[in-house]
Each structure stands twice: as structure tokens, then as C-alpha cells.
Design an enzyme around this catalytic site. Structure first.
Site, mmCIF file in Angstrom:
data_model
loop_
_atom_site.group_PDB
_atom_site.id
_atom_site.type_symbol
_atom_site.label_atom_id
_atom_site.label_comp_id
_atom_site.label_asym_id
_atom_site.label_seq_id
_atom_site.Cartn_x
_atom_site.Cartn_y
_atom_site.Cartn_z
ATOM 1 N N TRP A 184 4.531 6.516 1.882
ATOM 2 C CA TRP A 184 5.046 5.370 1.124
ATOM 3 C C TRP A 184 4.872 4.123 1.976
ATOM 4 C CZ3 TRP A 184 9.263 2.151 2.574
ATOM 5 C CH2 TRP A 184 9.485 1.091 1.678
ATOM 6 N N GLU A 225 3.559 7.970 -2.647
ATOM 7 C CA GLU A 225 4.750 7.526 -3.384
ATOM 8 C C GLU A 225 4.609 6.096 -3.866
ATOM 9 O OE1 GLU A 225 8.347 7.754 -1.081
ATOM 10 O OE2 GLU A 225 9.631 7.244 -2.783
ATOM 11 N N LYS A 227 5.742 2.703 -6.342
ATOM 12 C CA LYS A 227 6.997 1.993 -6.552
ATOM 13 C C LYS A 227 6.749 0.775 -7.425
ATOM 14 C CE LYS A 227 10.796 0.185 -3.760
ATOM 15 N NZ LYS A 227 11.532 0.363 -2.528
ATOM 16 N N ASP A 259 9.709 9.000 -7.233
ATOM 17 C CA ASP A 259 11.065 8.682 -6.789
ATOM 18 C C ASP A 259 11.831 8.159 -7.999
ATOM 19 O OD1 ASP A 259 13.269 6.974 -5.841
ATOM 20 O OD2 ASP A 259 12.483 7.324 -3.830
ATOM 21 N N HIS A 262 12.228 4.395 -8.605
ATOM 22 C CA HIS A 262 11.065 3.526 -8.456
ATOM 23 C C HIS A 262 10.412 3.076 -9.756
ATOM 24 C CE1 HIS A 262 10.112 4.430 -3.961
ATOM 25 N NE2 HIS A 262 11.369 4.094 -4.177
ATOM 26 N N HIS A 286 11.493 12.566 -5.303
ATOM 27 C CA HIS A 286 12.526 11.938 -4.481
ATOM 28 C C HIS A 286 13.687 11.669 -5.417
ATOM 29 C CE1 HIS A 286 10.530 10.215 -0.601
ATOM 30 N NE2 HIS A 286 10.602 11.530 -0.633
ATOM 31 N N ASP A 294 15.941 -0.166 -7.386
ATOM 32 C CA ASP A 294 15.808 0.916 -6.412
ATOM 33 C C ASP A 294 16.832 0.726 -5.295
ATOM 34 O OD1 ASP A 294 14.706 3.029 -4.869
ATOM 35 O OD2 ASP A 294 13.534 1.579 -3.723
ATOM 36 N N ASP A 296 18.915 2.884 -3.993
ATOM 37 C CA ASP A 296 19.150 4.046 -3.127
ATOM 38 C C ASP A 296 20.617 4.433 -3.036
ATOM 39 O OD1 ASP A 296 16.467 4.871 -1.991
ATOM 40 O OD2 ASP A 296 16.427 2.722 -1.659
ATOM 41 N N ASP A 326 16.584 11.215 -1.693
ATOM 42 C CA ASP A 326 16.172 9.979 -1.014
ATOM 43 C C ASP A 326 17.114 8.836 -1.363
ATOM 44 O OD1 ASP A 326 14.975 7.987 0.361
ATOM 45 O OD2 ASP A 326 13.254 7.764 -0.980
HETATM 46 C C1 RNT Z 1 11.354 3.601 -0.333
HETATM 47 C C2 RNT Z 1 10.898 4.988 -0.582
HETATM 48 C C3 RNT Z 1 10.804 5.870 0.630
HETATM 49 C C4 RNT Z 1 11.942 5.651 1.598
HETATM 50 C C5 RNT Z 1 12.041 6.655 2.695
HETATM 51 C C6 RNT Z 1 12.890 6.175 3.824
HETATM 52 O O1 RNT Z 1 11.579 2.898 -1.494
HETATM 53 O O2 RNT Z 1 11.725 5.572 -1.542
HETATM 54 O O3 RNT Z 1 10.681 7.186 0.230
HETATM 55 O O4 RNT Z 1 13.166 5.636 0.945
HETATM 56 O O5 RNT Z 1 10.808 7.055 3.087
HETATM 57 ZN ZN ZN Z 2 11.462 7.684 -1.982
#
Ligand code: RNT
Ligand code: ZN
Length: 418
Positions: A184, A225, A227, A259, A262, A286, A294, A296, A326
Site C-alpha cells: 500500500w 491495496e 484506496k 480494505d 477504502h 483488511h 477511512d 481506521d 486494519d
Molecule cells: C492505509 C492502509 C494500510 C495501512 C497499514 C498500516 O490506509 O489501510 O493498510 O493501514 O498498512
Molecule cells: Zn489497509
């Protein structure tokens, strides 16, 4: 704490109830044991890692300063062990190249820098997954890594990425199981680019160079990955979902990472699986929780999560599509953050395995959408929790209240002394 007797009684009733829907709870529990979940090491130290890069701005925005973050590899591993013991999954641990322990820069790390992680994983029976860290580093160039138009920047990160593949492959070989190497990069722009094509040409070329070497798929898988956007790169992300999906679909052996944070907020990854798995060789999930973006957030039970796992089971994807958590939240106890997310994901997996899918599948085939909807809503109240309690009891994992109490105790005895 509930008495064992009460849990067993409730389980017997639940077992009968599920049997009346044609679902064998024992079979569901057996299947559960084959599901692996990768734990993101970076929840334990706010995505800092162990390199001597100093306090440099990161492309991963972490909120909070709850006391007790892990400062060393040993602390981080002990914290992960503690959280893993509160989860019924079998686990892999997901690490990043900035978590090498001998102070070497991430371009220069080799598998030896992760030897402690590997020894520990072997000892505890964990698998490992790996990521190159393309953030919080002086060689990030205005937030760009190997999609940078600057050749020096690009070359540094291309070499780094090649190295991560070598490390992942070695880890996989040493542990005798597949190690996912996830790529990523945050590369993107705050404002609208003049020439999107140029950036994407560069990214395609860089990836071709990074991925040129082939590795034995038994121990190693590449995933890319994508986004939608990140903070500071609201207008353009070079590695978008479509870019990587197209890239992976046109190259054998390359996978994608989806993810759940994302995409546009109303898009569901549950809906994407059946589309992606037929054209791409490997998929990694993820599992995150976006709140408006996003962000998290810690994964909790939700319709989205249930739908995702339900789709995994309906499509026979457990064991084929890999999964990891994640997110990173520094505003609460970090061990609780892991444990809450792991247990929420585990409940969703169990729910999916207990779903009387045949009923709604048949209704759909017969064109009876009334029954499909009625059953779907009915299934939301089946006694999954009785099976959950029973599963925890059998595995010797504390129920919710006791799990929280043990985390609080660990905070007092261990975390508060850091
Ligand atoms: C970031 C991605 C990625 C990170 C990690 C730390 O938006 O989701 O996967 O969160 O690699
Ligand atoms: Zn991720």
C-alpha cells in the site's frame, strides 16, 4: 461470569433451534477453527515501528495518546499475545518493514531484522504477514513513494519494495506457511492533477519492476491495496481500486487487498467479493471501520461486517480469501482495541457459519422474494450468542465481562508501568 452449566444448557437449546433450520452447530464450530485472522501489530504502538527516523509526519493519521503503548518488540509481542488469548481465532500477525528490530533503515532490512518476530511466531504457532512501510520516512517525497515522478525517490522505494518481497518469502519459508506481502502506498495529491495518466504510467512501471521476480506461491503472495483517498490527498490517489484491480487481473499471480475503509462510505466490500475473486488470483481483506472516511476505527459488530462474512461463507471463500484487521486507535486501551475487533470479527464469522442460507437461496431460486426477505430478517435473531458462549467456554477464553476485567488488570500491572 455465567456458570458453565447455564452456558451448556443454552447451547443445547440453541443447537436444537439451529438444527430445526437445517444447521449443524458442531459443523459450524469445526469450520470456525479453520479460519485464520491476521492481527495488525501496528495497533499496539500507533504505527510507529522501531526505526530511528524520529518524529516525522506519517501518512497514517493516529488519534489519541492513551498511556501504555508498546515501546519495544518484546512489549509489542507480549501485548499481542495477551490480545490473541482473548480471541477464538487461529492467528497470523501482520507486521510492517518499519518493525525490524536492529535499527536498520527499511531499505536495508533483511529477514534477519525480523528474526525475533519469526522465532516468536514459531513458538506461539502464529503465521506472519508482511508489508513494506511507505510512510513516515525522510525519503517520502511530498507524500510520494514509488509513484513519484522523481527518479531518486522512486528508485529508493522500488528497492525497498523488492526487499520486502524477499523478506516475506523467507518468512513464509521459515514458518512453512504463506506470508502475504501487501503493498500500500499513500501516493496522491491534495488538488486535482493535470495529468493523471503520467502518475499511473509511473506506478505501472514501478510495479512491473518490483514484481518481476517470481516466488513460490506456497509461501508467498503479493497483494496490492487501493484506496479512494486519504487525509491530504483528497483529490487523487494514484493507486486507486480500479488501478490495482486492473493490474492484478491482467497479471497472473498478483492479488489485491480490499480494505473495508477504502471506498465510498455506502459501498460494501461484501458486494465486491463475488466480482473480484473470479478475475484475480488472490484476495486479502483488511477489515476496518470507516466512520465517514477511512478513519481506521476499531472494528465492532455491524451489518456491514455481518454481510462481509456472510458473503465469505456463501461463496466458500474461507481459506481462499485471506483476512486481517486494519485499524489503529490510540484513544482507548490498545489491547482492548485488538480484542474488541477480533471478537467482533469472530462473532461475524460464527454468525455466517450458522446462517440457514439454504432457505433464502431456495426462496430466491423460486422467485419468492417475499420469503427471502422474511427469512433474512428472521435470521438476525437466531441464538448465535449461545453458540458463541459455548465456543469460548470450550476454548477456555473468557466471556466479555471477564475479558474486559483481565485487560484492565493487565493495564494496571503492565501497561501503566511503561
Ligand atoms: C492505509 C492502509 C494500510 C495501512 C497499514 C498500516 O490506509 O489501510 O493498510 O493501514 O498498512
Ligand atoms: Zn489497509
Amino acid at each position: 461470569m455465567q456458570s458453565d452449566e447455564k452456558i451448556l444448557k443454552a447451547y443445547e437449546l440453541a443447537k436444537e433451534e439451529f438444527a430445526s433450520w437445517g444447521v449443524d452447530t458442531e459443523e459450524a464450530l469445526r469450520k470456525f477453527d479453520t479460519v485464520k485472522m491476521s492481527i495488525q501489530c501496528w495497533q499496539g504502538d500507533d504505527v510507529k515501528g522501531f526505526e530511528p527516523v524520529g518524529d516525522i509526519g506519517s501518512q497514517n493519521v493516529v488519534t489519541g495518546n492513551y498511556p501504555g503503548a508498546a515501546r519495544t518488540g518484546d512489549e509489542l509481542r507480549a501485548d499481542i499475545d495477551f490480545a490473541a488469548a482473548l480471541s477464538p481465532f487461529s492467528h497470523k500477525i501482520n507486521i510492517h518493514s518499519c518493525y525490524g528490530e536492529f535499527g536498520r533503515d527499511r531499505k536495508d532490512v533483511t529477514v534477519e531484522d525480523f528474526s525475533r518476530w519469526i522465532d516468536w511466531a514459531k513458538e506461539k504457532g502464529y503465521g506472519l504477514d508482511f508489508n513494506g512501510s511507505y510512510f513516515a520516512h525522510p525519503m517520502m517525497n511530498n507524500g510520494f513513494s514509488y509513484a513519484s515522478l522523481d527518479k531518486t525517490t522512486r528508485d529508493y522505494w522500488i528497492e525497498t519494495a523488492k526487499g520486502t518481497r524477499e523478506i516475506s518469502y523467507e518468512i513464509g519459508k521459515r514458518l512453512g506457511q504463506v506470508c502475504y506481502n501487501n503493498l500500500w502506498i499513500p501516493d496522491g495529491l491534495k488538488d486535482t492533477p493535470a495529468n493523471r495518466f503520467r502518475y499511473r504510467d509511473v506506478l505501472e512501471e514501478s510495479l512491473d519492476e518490483i514484481l518481476a521476480k517470481k516466488y513460490d506461491g506456497e509461501y508467498f503472495v503479493d497483494t496490492l491495496e487501493g484506496k479512494l483517498f486519504g487525509i491530504g490527498v483528497e483529490s487523487f490517489t494514484v493507486g486507486s481500486h480500479e488501478f490495482y484491480l486492473g493490474y492484478a487481473a491482467s497479471r497472473r499471480g498478483v492479488g489485491v487487498c480490499l480494505d473495508t475503509g477504502h471506498y465510498h462510505p455506502t459501498e460494501q466490500v461484501a458486494d465486491k467479493l463475488s466480482a473480484v475473486v473470479r478475475f484475480v488470483d488472490h484476495v486479502l481483506l483488511h477489515i476496518s471501520r470507516g466512520v465517514r472516511w477511512d478513519s481506521d476505527h476499531i472494528v465492532v459488530q455491524s451489518d456491514d461486517l455481518t454481510a462481509l462474512m456472510s458473503e465469505m461463507n456463501r461463496g466458500g471463500l474461507y481459506g481462499k480469501v485471506a483476512m486481517g484487521l486494519d485499524y489503529f486507535d490510540a484513544s482507548v486501551n490498545r489491547i482492548a482495541a485488538w480484542s474488541i475487533g477480533l471478537r467482533a470479527a469472530a462473532k461475524a464469522v460464527l454468525t455466517s457459519l450458522l446462517e440457514p442460507f439454504a432457505y433464502i437461496d431456495k426462496a430466491e431460486l423460486e422467485g419468492d422474494f417475499t420469503a427471502r426477505l422474511a427469512y433474512t430478517d428472521e435470521f438476525k435473531n437466531l441464538p448465535v450468542n449461545a453458540v458463541w458462549d459455548y465456543m469460548l467456554l470450550k476454548k477456555g477464553i473468557p466471556e466479555g465481562r471477564d475479558a474486559l476485567a483481565s485487560i484492565k488488570k493487565y493495564e494496571k500491572d503492565v501497561l501503566s508501568l511503561r
